[in-house]
Structure formats: structure tokens, C-alpha cells
Design a protein around this motif. Structure first.
Motif, PDB file in Angstrom:
ATOM      1  N   PHE A  74      56.652  36.715  78.729  1.00  0.00           N
ATOM      2  CA  PHE A  74      57.069  38.043  79.161  1.00  0.00           C
ATOM      3  C   PHE A  74      58.586  38.145  79.237  1.00  0.00           C
ATOM      4  CE2 PHE A  74      57.788  41.559  82.054  1.00  0.00           C
ATOM      5  CZ  PHE A  74      56.892  42.503  81.576  1.00  0.00           C
ATOM      6  N   TYR A  75      59.260  37.059  79.615  1.00  0.00           N
ATOM      7  CA  TYR A  75      60.713  37.075  79.754  1.00  0.00           C
ATOM      8  C   TYR A  75      61.438  36.662  78.475  1.00  0.00           C
ATOM      9  CZ  TYR A  75      60.142  37.438  84.847  1.00  0.00           C
ATOM     10  OH  TYR A  75      59.822  37.850  86.104  1.00  0.00           O
ATOM     11  N   ASP A  77      62.731  37.027  74.846  1.00  0.00           N
ATOM     12  CA  ASP A  77      63.008  38.058  73.843  1.00  0.00           C
ATOM     13  C   ASP A  77      62.995  37.528  72.415  1.00  0.00           C
ATOM     14  OD1 ASP A  77      63.296  40.114  75.631  1.00  0.00           O
ATOM     15  OD2 ASP A  77      65.440  39.818  75.878  1.00  0.00           O
ATOM     16  N   MET A 250      64.340  45.713  74.280  1.00  0.00           N
ATOM     17  CA  MET A 250      62.906  45.954  74.179  1.00  0.00           C
ATOM     18  C   MET A 250      62.482  46.728  75.419  1.00  0.00           C
ATOM     19  SD  MET A 250      59.757  43.248  73.654  1.00  0.00           S
ATOM     20  CE  MET A 250      58.084  43.827  73.320  1.00  0.00           C
ATOM     21  N   ASP A 254      56.974  48.619  76.414  1.00  0.00           N
ATOM     22  CA  ASP A 254      56.610  47.941  75.169  1.00  0.00           C
ATOM     23  C   ASP A 254      56.341  46.468  75.434  1.00  0.00           C
ATOM     24  OD1 ASP A 254      56.774  50.194  73.606  1.00  0.00           O
ATOM     25  OD2 ASP A 254      58.867  49.862  73.032  1.00  0.00           O
ATOM     26  N   ARG A 255      57.152  45.889  76.321  1.00  0.00           N
ATOM     27  CA  ARG A 255      56.959  44.479  76.678  1.00  0.00           C
ATOM     28  C   ARG A 255      55.612  44.282  77.377  1.00  0.00           C
ATOM     29  NH1 ARG A 255      61.067  40.840  77.174  1.00  0.00           N
ATOM     30  NH2 ARG A 255      62.534  42.571  77.055  1.00  0.00           N
ATOM     31  N   ASP A 258      52.810  44.694  74.781  1.00  0.00           N
ATOM     32  CA  ASP A 258      52.733  43.536  73.891  1.00  0.00           C
ATOM     33  C   ASP A 258      52.116  42.336  74.594  1.00  0.00           C
ATOM     34  OD1 ASP A 258      53.531  42.095  71.374  1.00  0.00           O
ATOM     35  OD2 ASP A 258      54.740  40.964  72.814  1.00  0.00           O
ATOM     36  N   ALA A 259      52.443  42.150  75.898  1.00  0.00           N
ATOM     37  CA  ALA A 259      51.972  40.975  76.625  1.00  0.00           C
ATOM     38  C   ALA A 259      50.501  41.068  77.025  1.00  0.00           C
ATOM     39  CB  ALA A 259      52.836  40.758  77.872  1.00  0.00           C
TER      40      ALA A 259
END
Length: 271
Positions: A74-75, A77, A250, A254-255, A258-259
Motif C-alpha cells: 500500500f505504501y 509507489d 497516485m 486509486d491506491r 488497486d490494493a
């Protein structure tokens, strides 16, 4: 600019670390684990959490970059196949960053001692073998008497971690707030809690005063502390913040998508 590379020991991470080290040295960038300007973590979120606590006393002058070599980050990039792009971004660094709020954890013991921690994701207090009984205060006003397995207090970024699995809300990191979620609370005619996550404002704080017992476990992110009898634990938004070097943006949602959902990637594959 001085850069530290903080990696886990998995083969994929070691390979990337070695390649990155060579590329940066070829560009006359100083690699050092002491007083770096940027810490590049190679692995996943667990690796980044370890690096965060390694450099917690230098948060005001360090920026972090996460490189993802596992299944979920998650962290992080950057991916391990983006080495040339990362090296280029580091070479042209102009100090850009984004910062997130942290959790201040202040523990007081019955013997008069105390401990102080800073958490990136969350802190929990739990009892090992029996029900935890504690009073919960908000800004020194009694809020509820809790009975259950434990309590979790998380940051906005930490709201996507353990707190989410407990039914907590996902908070945007621009919110200067803390969230408390219950761990298996007991609710019946004798004991009653709100039975819902609560989000408190940045000028408020949560104090937990458990019954005097010796079998509590306090966690700060992924680190566990078996502690002596606790008088109280106070949680508030920390004065410190974590800073990430951001060479590309990002969007937070969105993050999250995606996760945890991945529907966009699935749609691309189907297309």
C-alpha cells in the motif's frame, strides 16, 4: 544527497538492492545508513514499517520511497521492474514530498515509569487469556466502559490495515484524525459499548485505563510489547509526520482500489 537502502532478505529484494546500489554509485550518489536524506525501502509494507521505526528519530529530515517486490504494497509507489525510472527520478530529485499524520502513543505504568512511541499504522492494547476491562476517555471525559478482546487506534493511512479488518472505515490521509475500533467487544444487559468505530478530531485524544493486570500486550504497528502493569495509554495525533518522496502522484482512492479491489486491472485484462 545521501540515500539509505533498507531491504528485506528475500532474493528478489536483495537483487534489486544490489542493482540499485550500483546504479546510484555510478552517479556519485552517497549511500549511507547514517543520517540519510532519503530512505529507499525494498520489499513491501512490512519493510517500510521497519525502516520507519529505524529512523523514527529523524522523521523531520528524511523522506521515504517504497519499492514493491512482493504481492501487495500500500505504501510502495515503485515496482522492482522500474529500476531505470527510479534511478532517473532520484538523480533529478528536487525535494518534492507528501506527508501523512502519525499516531502518538504514551504509556504510563503503575510503577511510575512510562514509554513513548510513534506509529505509522496503528497501536492496539489487548489482554492475552481473559477479557480486557478498561475505561475509555475522550479528552479526559469518560466515554465508555469497554469489555472485550481489545482496542485498536489507527491513523488515516493505518485505516487500511488492521482497523479495516475490524470493520473500521477507510479514512483519507488528508484528514488529521484518529480512529478507534473495537476488537470483539462484549455487549449484553451488563456491558454496553458503542459497538461502532469512532473518529476523533485532531485536538482531541483518547485515553484507555485498563484494570490492573499483568498480561496485557501492547502493539505499535507490527511490533509487540509485553509490558508491566499499565496505568493508562494515551493516543493522539503526533507532532511528527512521515514524508514520502513523490515523483509521481497516485490518487489515494486509486491506491485503495488497486490494493483491495483490483477491478480496474481485471477490466484491462478482460479488454
Amino acid at each position: 544527497m545521501k540515500i539509505a537502502i533498507f531491504s528485506n532478505d528475500k532474493p528478489k529484494s536483495r537483487t534489486f538492492r544490489n542493482k540499485l546500489s550500483r546504479e546510484l554509485r555510478d552517479r556519485n550518489i552517497i549511500l549511507t545508513s547514517r543520517d540519510p536524506d532519503i530512505v529507499v525501502t525494498v520489499g513491501g509494507d512490512g519493510t517500510l514499517l521497519s525502516a520507519f521505526h529505524r529512523y523514527a528519530h529523524q522523521l523531520d529530515r528524511i523522506r521515504f520511497i517504497g519499492v514493491h517486490t512482493g504481492h501487495l504494497g500500500f505504501y510502495t509507489d515503485w515496482r522492482d521492474y522500474e529500476l531505470p525510472e527510479l534511478v532517473e527520478a532520484l538523480t533529478k530529485d528536487s525535494g518534492q514530498s507528501v506527508s501523512y499524520p502519525l499516531l502518538d502513543v504514551y504509556v504510563e505504568y503503575f510503577d511510575g515509569g512510562h514509554d513513548h512511541y510513534v506509529a505509522l499504522n496503528e497501536s492496539t492494547i489487548r489482554r492475552v487469556n481473559k477479557t480486557m476491562k478498561s475505561e475509555v476517555y475522550i479528552r479526559n471525559e469518560l466515554f465508555e466502559s469497554f469489555r472485550g478482546d481489545g482496542l485498536c487506534i489507527s491513523t488515516p493511512t493505518g485505516s487500511t490495515a488492521y482497523s479495516k479488518s475490524l470493520g473500521g472505515a477507510v479514512l483519507h490521509p488528508r484528514l488529521e484524525a484518529l480512529q478507534m475500533t473495537e476488537v470483539a467487544s462484549i455487549n449484553n444487559r451488563l456491558f454496553r459499548t458503542l459497538s461502532s468505530p469512532i473518529v476523533i478530531a485532531p485536538d482531541e485524544f483518547i485515553t484507555i485505563r485498563p484494570d490492573a493486570q499483568e498480561d496485557y500486550i501492547l502493539t505499535v504497528d507490527s511490533f509487540t510489547h509485553r509490558v508491566r502493569p499499565i496505568s493508562q495509554v494515551t493516543f493522539r495525533v503526533a507532532k511528527e509526520r512521515i514524508h514520502f518522496a513523490r515523483y509521481r502522484h497516485m490518487h489515494f482512492w486509486d491506491r485503495v482500489e488497486d490494493a483491495f479491489i483490483g477491478s480496474k486491472q481485471s477490466h484491462v485484462k478482460r479488454s
